[in-house]
Design a protein around this motif. Structure first.
Motif, short mmCIF file in Angstrom:
data_model
loop_
_atom_site.label_atom_id
_atom_site.label_comp_id
_atom_site.label_asym_id
_atom_site.label_seq_id
_atom_site.Cartn_x
_atom_site.Cartn_y
_atom_site.Cartn_z
N ALA A 126 0.82 -1.20 0.00
CA ALA A 126 0.00 0.00 0.00
C ALA A 126 0.86 1.26 0.00
O ALA A 126 0.55 2.24 -0.69
CB ALA A 126 -0.94 -0.02 1.21
N TRP A 127 1.96 1.25 0.76
CA TRP A 127 2.87 2.40 0.74
C TRP A 127 3.48 2.57 -0.65
O TRP A 127 3.60 3.69 -1.15
CB TRP A 127 3.98 2.22 1.78
CG TRP A 127 3.58 2.53 3.19
CD1 TRP A 127 3.48 1.66 4.23
CD2 TRP A 127 3.23 3.81 3.72
NE1 TRP A 127 3.10 2.31 5.37
CE2 TRP A 127 2.94 3.64 5.09
CE3 TRP A 127 3.13 5.09 3.16
CZ2 TRP A 127 2.56 4.70 5.92
CZ3 TRP A 127 2.75 6.15 3.99
CH2 TRP A 127 2.47 5.95 5.34
N ARG A 128 3.86 1.46 -1.28
CA ARG A 128 4.43 1.55 -2.63
C ARG A 128 3.42 2.13 -3.61
O ARG A 128 3.76 2.99 -4.44
CB ARG A 128 4.91 0.18 -3.11
CG ARG A 128 6.17 -0.33 -2.41
CD ARG A 128 6.78 -1.51 -3.15
NE ARG A 128 5.89 -2.67 -3.14
CZ ARG A 128 5.89 -3.60 -2.20
NH1 ARG A 128 6.71 -3.50 -1.16
NH2 ARG A 128 5.07 -4.64 -2.27
N VAL A 129 2.18 1.70 -3.49
CA VAL A 129 1.12 2.23 -4.36
C VAL A 129 0.95 3.73 -4.15
O VAL A 129 0.80 4.49 -5.11
CB VAL A 129 -0.20 1.48 -4.09
CG1 VAL A 129 -1.39 2.23 -4.69
CG2 VAL A 129 -0.14 0.08 -4.67
N THR A 173 -0.75 1.54 9.91
CA THR A 173 -1.92 1.58 9.03
C THR A 173 -2.72 2.86 9.26
O THR A 173 -3.18 3.50 8.31
CB THR A 173 -2.81 0.36 9.27
OG1 THR A 173 -2.06 -0.83 9.02
CG2 THR A 173 -4.03 0.38 8.36
N TYR A 174 -2.86 3.25 10.51
CA TYR A 174 -3.55 4.51 10.81
C TYR A 174 -2.76 5.70 10.23
O TYR A 174 -3.35 6.69 9.79
CB TYR A 174 -3.71 4.68 12.31
CG TYR A 174 -4.86 3.89 12.92
CD1 TYR A 174 -6.07 3.74 12.24
CD2 TYR A 174 -4.72 3.30 14.17
CE1 TYR A 174 -7.11 3.02 12.80
CE2 TYR A 174 -5.77 2.57 14.74
CZ TYR A 174 -6.96 2.44 14.05
OH TYR A 174 -8.00 1.73 14.61
N GLY A 175 -1.42 5.61 10.25
CA GLY A 175 -0.63 6.67 9.64
C GLY A 175 -0.90 6.78 8.15
O GLY A 175 -1.03 7.88 7.60
N LEU A 176 -0.99 5.64 7.47
CA LEU A 176 -1.31 5.64 6.06
C LEU A 176 -2.71 6.23 5.83
O LEU A 176 -2.92 7.00 4.88
CB LEU A 176 -1.23 4.23 5.50
CG LEU A 176 -1.51 4.06 4.01
CD1 LEU A 176 -0.50 4.83 3.17
CD2 LEU A 176 -1.48 2.57 3.63
N PRO A 297 9.15 5.59 3.41
CA PRO A 297 7.79 5.70 2.87
C PRO A 297 6.83 6.48 3.74
O PRO A 297 5.91 7.12 3.23
CB PRO A 297 7.35 4.23 2.73
CG PRO A 297 8.22 3.48 3.69
CD PRO A 297 9.52 4.20 3.71
N TRP A 298 7.02 6.47 5.06
CA TRP A 298 6.04 7.11 5.95
C TRP A 298 6.19 8.62 5.94
O TRP A 298 5.20 9.34 5.91
CB TRP A 298 6.22 6.59 7.39
CG TRP A 298 6.44 5.12 7.45
CD1 TRP A 298 5.67 4.15 6.84
CD2 TRP A 298 7.52 4.44 8.09
NE1 TRP A 298 6.19 2.91 7.09
CE2 TRP A 298 7.34 3.05 7.85
CE3 TRP A 298 8.61 4.84 8.85
CZ2 TRP A 298 8.21 2.08 8.35
CZ3 TRP A 298 9.47 3.88 9.35
CH2 TRP A 298 9.26 2.53 9.09
#
Length: 412
Positions: A126-129, A173-176, A297-298
């Motif tokens: 998901a981060w890569r996307v 996940t909440y950060g994303l 990524p974050w």
């Protein structure tokens, strides 16, 4: 003046009185607010005292609303509310599905819990996307609801060390999710995920998860205008992980650099140039210790991002000459993320705006749309600059500005 007679409810207050109320409530001096909107202190004093013959026009009202972090223009004008989407963007079509997933906390756990390694792989993907896709919110909107539900379930179903790992994944996940929610009319939801991320990180007892959660929560405080709270949570987080910084892993080292820059950003927001550039230099020294091709990524913290961060500081401090120099130095930076490059180009456009170079502002915003259409569409600064160009920009540029405004669904 108390909350019952503030700028959002009292019909007898003038625009100037409302501006003064919100400025004082945000803890800003007249010098800071005037600098944030590119005006002189004497101009702001005249506005607040009601000495101008006309109220500020729409473009400057939008700047004041952004700087003061008010929900809509009626809080400054007293008139019928202008839709929030004018300067914060409309809600994404996937927003409701993300909201439902966040709110569906499994108080009575049921269903099949996912293996933690599988969840880790889905979260990494998901981060890569997010970084590789120009329409990143649409792409995330398809992935986040199921990912949030599965991470929430894992955090209550696992036990022992696995539960700590699950909570670390949930915090991330909440950060994303917070990345998805930024610049959308969902402040209640953004605060919910920011608070839950910190709770999950504390349950995980993991320094990396904690620094990530602190980074996201500090941004929420700062963007709400509570600069003291932003600084406090940032410093508390750094103090908590300080014992782990003797020989940190690369991701934790990068988070240390990211938190140093957040202190720089917060200082810039309150007009403290010395502190802002001092923390930027500390962050830059951390970045120099990272591998040359590293990109977190974050937070996007990396060597390549420091030039973009310098542009942001100079713009926030209203340092026109410095922002122009930094923008020229960093505009071609190879930022390996569509949304982060789009945001950087918006910051470069802000630098050009300080120089009153309208052609460069519009050209850079057009580049930002090419890089990341869903970044410029939801970014308040970009929308505000386009309103200015459409309403008061040079006549030859207005057709192009209106065309771009139409492309990002900006109603002007």
């Amino acid at each position: 003046m108390n909350d019952a007679s503030n700028g959002s409810t009292d019909p007898v207050l003038t625009v100037g009185q409302r501006i003064k109320y919100w400025r004082e409530r945000r803890g800003m001096t007249q010098e800071i607010l005037a600098g944030l909107v590119g005006k002189s202190v004497s101009w702001l004093k005249s506005v607040e005292a009601g000495r101008l013959q006309q109220n500020p026009r729409l473009p400057i009202l939008l700047q004041l609303a952004e700087a003061l972090r008010v929900r809509d223009l009626s809080m400054l004008t007293g008139d019928q509310s202008m839709p929030v989407r004018m300067f914060t963007g409309p809600g994404h079509p996937a927003l409701e599905a993300v909201r439902q997933a966040i709110n569906a906390t499994p108080l009575r756990p049921a269903g099949t819990v996912q293996p933690l390694d599988h969840l880790r792989g889905r979260l990494d993907a998901a981060w890569r996307v997010r970084h590789a896709t120009a329409d990143h919110r649409t792409a995330l909107g398809r992935l986040l609801p199921a990912l949030i539900r599965d991470a929430q379930l894992a955090a209550v179903m696992y036990r022992g060390e696995d539960r700590r790992r699950a909570n670390a994944l949930l915090a991330e996940t909440y950060g994303l999710a917070q990345m998805f929610l930024a610049y959308q009319p969902a402040q209640d939801l953004l605060w919910r995920v920011a608070d839950r991320a910190l709770t999950a990180a504390q349950e995980a007892d993991d320094p990396l998860a904690l620094t990530c959660a602190v980074w996201f929560l500090g941004q929420a405080y700062r963007d709400s205008g509570d600069f003291e709270a932003a600084r406090a949570i940032n410093q508390q987080g750094m103090a908590a992980v300080q014992p782990h910084m003797v020989d940190p892993e690369v991701d934790l080292l990068a988070m240390w650099g990211a938190l140093n820059f957040e202190l720089a950003f917060t200082a810039a927001r309150v007009g403290d140039a010395g502190e802002a550039w001092s923390y930027w230099e500390k962050a830059d020294r951390v970045a120099a210790r990272l591998p040359g091709d590293y990109y977190q990524p974050w937070t996007s913290f990396s060597r390549v991002i420091m030039g973009a961060h310098a542009v942001t500081l100079a713009v926030e401090l209203s340092q026109a000459g410095e922002s122009a120099r930094q923008a020229e130095r960093a505009v071609s930076a190879s930022i390996p993320s569509h949304p982060r490059r789009g945001r950087h180009l918006i910051e470069v456009a802000r630098a050009h705006r300080l120089q009153r170079d309208h052609e460069a502002v519009l050209g850079t915003l057009e580049l930002a749309r090419q890089a990341a259409p869903e970044t410029i569409r939801y970014n308040g600064y970009a929308r505000r600059m386009l309103v200015e160009l459409v309403e008061t920009g040079p006549a030859p540029l207005r057709p192009r500005a209106r065309e771009l405004a139409d492309k990002i669904a900006l109603m002007v």
